[in-house]
Scaffold this motif. Structure first.
Motif, PDB file in Angstrom:
ATOM      1  N   LEU A  86     -91.931 -73.613 -45.458  1.00  0.00           N
ATOM      2  CA  LEU A  86     -92.867 -74.149 -46.459  1.00  0.00           C
ATOM      3  C   LEU A  86     -94.328 -73.952 -46.036  1.00  0.00           C
ATOM      4  O   LEU A  86     -95.243 -74.351 -46.768  1.00  0.00           O
TER       5      LEU A  86
ATOM      6  N   ALA B  78     -90.271 -76.605 -42.116  1.00  0.00           N
ATOM      7  CA  ALA B  78     -91.744 -76.691 -42.157  1.00  0.00           C
ATOM      8  C   ALA B  78     -92.329 -75.282 -42.125  1.00  0.00           C
ATOM      9  O   ALA B  78     -93.281 -74.966 -42.859  1.00  0.00           O
TER      10      ALA B  78
ATOM     11  N   ARG C 205     -91.044 -77.887 -53.613  1.00  0.00           N
ATOM     12  CA  ARG C 205     -91.357 -78.048 -52.190  1.00  0.00           C
ATOM     13  C   ARG C 205     -91.011 -79.464 -51.704  1.00  0.00           C
ATOM     14  O   ARG C 205     -90.396 -79.620 -50.641  1.00  0.00           O
TER      15      ARG C 205
ATOM     16  N   LEU D 143     -94.690 -84.245 -48.061  1.00  0.00           N
ATOM     17  CA  LEU D 143     -93.882 -83.610 -49.111  1.00  0.00           C
ATOM     18  C   LEU D 143     -92.571 -84.371 -49.307  1.00  0.00           C
ATOM     19  O   LEU D 143     -92.186 -84.706 -50.432  1.00  0.00           O
TER      20      LEU D 143
ATOM     21  N   VAL E 276     -96.062 -75.486 -43.669  1.00  0.00           N
ATOM     22  CA  VAL E 276     -96.781 -76.753 -43.497  1.00  0.00           C
ATOM     23  C   VAL E 276     -96.578 -77.256 -42.064  1.00  0.00           C
ATOM     24  O   VAL E 276     -95.672 -76.805 -41.365  1.00  0.00           O
ATOM     25  N   ASP E 277     -97.452 -78.171 -41.644  1.00  0.00           N
ATOM     26  CA  ASP E 277     -97.218 -78.813 -40.341  1.00  0.00           C
ATOM     27  C   ASP E 277     -96.325 -80.044 -40.555  1.00  0.00           C
ATOM     28  O   ASP E 277     -95.941 -80.358 -41.687  1.00  0.00           O
TER      29      ASP E 277
ATOM     30  N   GLU F 215     -97.626 -82.659 -43.024  1.00  0.00           N
ATOM     31  CA  GLU F 215     -97.500 -82.230 -44.433  1.00  0.00           C
ATOM     32  C   GLU F 215     -96.030 -82.231 -44.868  1.00  0.00           C
ATOM     33  O   GLU F 215     -95.719 -82.557 -46.021  1.00  0.00           O
ATOM     34  N   LEU F 216     -95.147 -81.885 -43.937  1.00  0.00           N
ATOM     35  CA  LEU F 216     -93.713 -81.935 -44.273  1.00  0.00           C
ATOM     36  C   LEU F 216     -93.323 -83.367 -44.643  1.00  0.00           C
ATOM     37  O   LEU F 216     -92.605 -83.605 -45.621  1.00  0.00           O
TER      38      LEU F 216
END
Ligand SMILES: Nc1ncnc2c1ncn2[C@@H]1O[C@H](COP(=O)(O)OP(=O)(O)O)[C@@H](O)[C@H]1O
Ligand SMILES: O=C(CO)[C@@H](O)[C@H](O)COP(=O)(O)O
Length: 500
Positions: free
Chosen positions: A333, A330, A385, A343, A335-336, A339-340
């Motif tokens: 990338l 995470a 991603r 994705l 992201v939190d 968001e992980l």
């Protein structure tokens, strides 16, 4: 209402739950963080326990408490009750060579036959060997060897270094339980007793169980092993936290202490796991374990034969790389966790051929303490991603599905899989688990199951009867087994394993 409390002193934090002893409803809870690192001074655990207790509104009104904790951590005490050196934790791999040496000296088969384990760097027996070989001045000061939950239980009873504890350094009062003793590598789940010859082989000094008589002077004291449902004694009525606050005052009613447990055994109690249940926990460690009436020793070392905290056994496979794999990817990338998850769920099962073999911190199962993580199958097209996010979750879970295979090969029944641990809050972990494990997956209601299991011990010690509190299910992901995920993973991991 009779209240009982359970503590989980885990790798990353200390959590306490306070429950109604009848029915197990949560009344209040608290938590505090532990420092990072694989070498931690136990005073930090005491500090965090004090903070967690305060966060939960104190111990007022509680009748019993028990402490579950991270397993294997080596707490060395001198004759004055002082900690000799910071504890080496379960995920500290510096004792890998000691593990190899002990395996060569005893033989993997004999080690497994005697203790249920084949040495890897996680187990306490390898850590005491490391101290003997690398820190002889520390080794010479050692008067007792305990585990994290043993030490915290001892401190709560009022013991500790002279001047900073009401009862002082009485090492004969150290206690543990069979679940945590079984992770030392010098206790036998088959005989239910310490293998003192193995301890001597590892550390070079005689040892004896606390309270045992007729043994040589200068023998190292190992905590007395309490039975399930036993009590370790009362919390001391002048128990002070690390910051000097009163955790339990003279005016408060008595609090009985349960025996405590290793965290995985405590989770099994908290879940009420029984035959046919396999528990997968995704916390700092990844664990896959079953509760079993009989123990089959695994001379490959994949499955360690622990005892449980209820009078049965806890065959288990453990990985070093679990929740932190997700925080690491995470971070990469940017992201939190939500968001992980988004994705990862955007990519197809198998992540377009991208595989992460997640040996970021070395690995324990398989035993590759010096390994590093690697991505496989990256092409211009597959390097997206979503594929990287999915590969992180798939790779982390595939390490655990190898453990499930090993449990089943040893003959342990597996009818459903209960998924717990911090990272299970992630919806992509839940969904992908149903694709990686070829078993019905159930997600219990989010909760601190290790701490709940410790509270089960507290209620058991208080009433003499093991409570059977209900565990509600939060989700049952649709079964969606996708064989290609583990097929691809096994191919990639065999390259990584060969290169490490
Ligand atoms: N939504 C999430 N997605 C992924 N990981 C998470 C999520 N929520 C918490 N975690 C991770 O779970 C871990 C804590 O889980 P826990 O079972 O309490 O661990 P431990 O018992 O080893 O301290 C942390 O590494 C944290 O980053
Ligand atoms: O080493 C093991 C079990 O053998 C680990 O499960 C530790 O007991 C740490 O657990 P967490 O802090 O990750 O819950």
């Amino acid at each position: 209402m009779t209240l009982v409390a359970g503590v989980d002193s885990s790798t990353q934090s200390c959590k306490i739950v306070i429950l109604d002893a009848v029915g197990g409803a949560l009344v209040r809870e608290g938590r505090a963080g532990h420092p990072d690192g694989t070498e931690v001074h136990p005073d930090h655990w005491w500090q965090a326990l004090s903070e967690a207790i305060n966060d939960a509104g104190g111990l007022g009104g509680i009748s019993a408490l028990s402490v579950g904790g991270q397993q294997h951590g080596m707490v060395l005490l001198d004759a004055g009750g002082n900690v000799v050196r910071p504890a080496l934790l379960w995920n500290d791999t510096r004792s890998a060579q000691s593990a190899a040496d002990l395996t060569a000296e005893v033989g993997a088969e004999d080690f497994a036959r005697r203790t249920g384990l084949v040495p890897v760097a996680s187990f306490t027996v390898t850590k005491v060997r490391w101290v003997r070989d690398h820190e002889p001045e520390s080794a010479a000061r050692v008067a007792a060897v305990a585990l994290p939950h043993d030490w915290l239980t001892w401190r709560l009873r009022g013991y500790g270094p002279a001047g900073s504890s009401p009862l002082g350094p009485d090492l004969e009062q150290l206690t543990t339980d069979r679940s945590d003793a079984s992770g030392t590598g010098y206790w036998s789940p088959f005989s239910g007793s310490y293998d003192l010859d193995l301890f001597k082989l590892a550390f070079g000094r005689d040892a004896r169980e606390a309270g045992a008589a007729g043994v040589p002077d200068g023998a190292v004291i190992l905590p007395r092993v309490l039975a399930p449902g036993a009590t370790a004694g009362p919390v001391h009525p002048e128990c002070f936290g690390a910051d000097g606050t009163v955790l339990h005052g003279a005016g408060d009613s008595d609090i009985i202490l349960g025996p405590g447990a290793g965290d995985n055994a405590a989770a099994a109690l908290g879940l009420g796991a029984g035959p046919g249940d396999v528990v997968v926990s995704v916390g700092t460690s990844g664990t896959v374990f079953a509760v079993a009436a009989e123990l089959h020793s695994d001379t490959t070392g994949t499955v360690a034969g622990f005892a449980d905290a209820g009078g049965a056994y806890l065959p288990i496979a453990v990985t070093l790389n679990a929740a932190r794999v997700l925080s690491s990817i995470a971070g990469l990338l940017a992201v939190d966790f939500a968001e992980l998850a988004a994705l990862a769920l955007d990519a197809e099962p198998g992540a377009g051929g991208v595989v992460l073999v997640p040996y970021f911190e070395g690995e324990r199962t398989p035993n590759l303490p010096h390994a590093k993580a690697s991505f496989h199958g990256l092409s211009i097209e597959s390097t997206t991603r979503p594929n990287l996010a999915r590969a992180a979750i798939e790779g982390m879970l595939c390490g655990l599905s190898g453990g499930l295979d090993a449990l089943q090969e040893l003959g342990y029944p597996a009818r459903r899989l209960l998924l717990i641990g911090g990272a299970v809050q992630n919806p992509a972990v839940q969904r992908i688990a149903a694709q990686v494990f070829d078993l019905p997956v159930q997600i219990p209601t989010p909760g601190e199951y290790v701490a709940r299991g410790a509270a089960v011990q507290a209620a058991w010690a208080l009433t003499g009867t093991r409570p059977g509190w209900d565990v509600a299910l939060d989700a049952t992901p649709e079964p969606d087994f996708q064989a290609l995920i583990s097929t691809n993973y096994k191919r990639a991991a065999s390259h990584s394993d060969a290169g490490n």
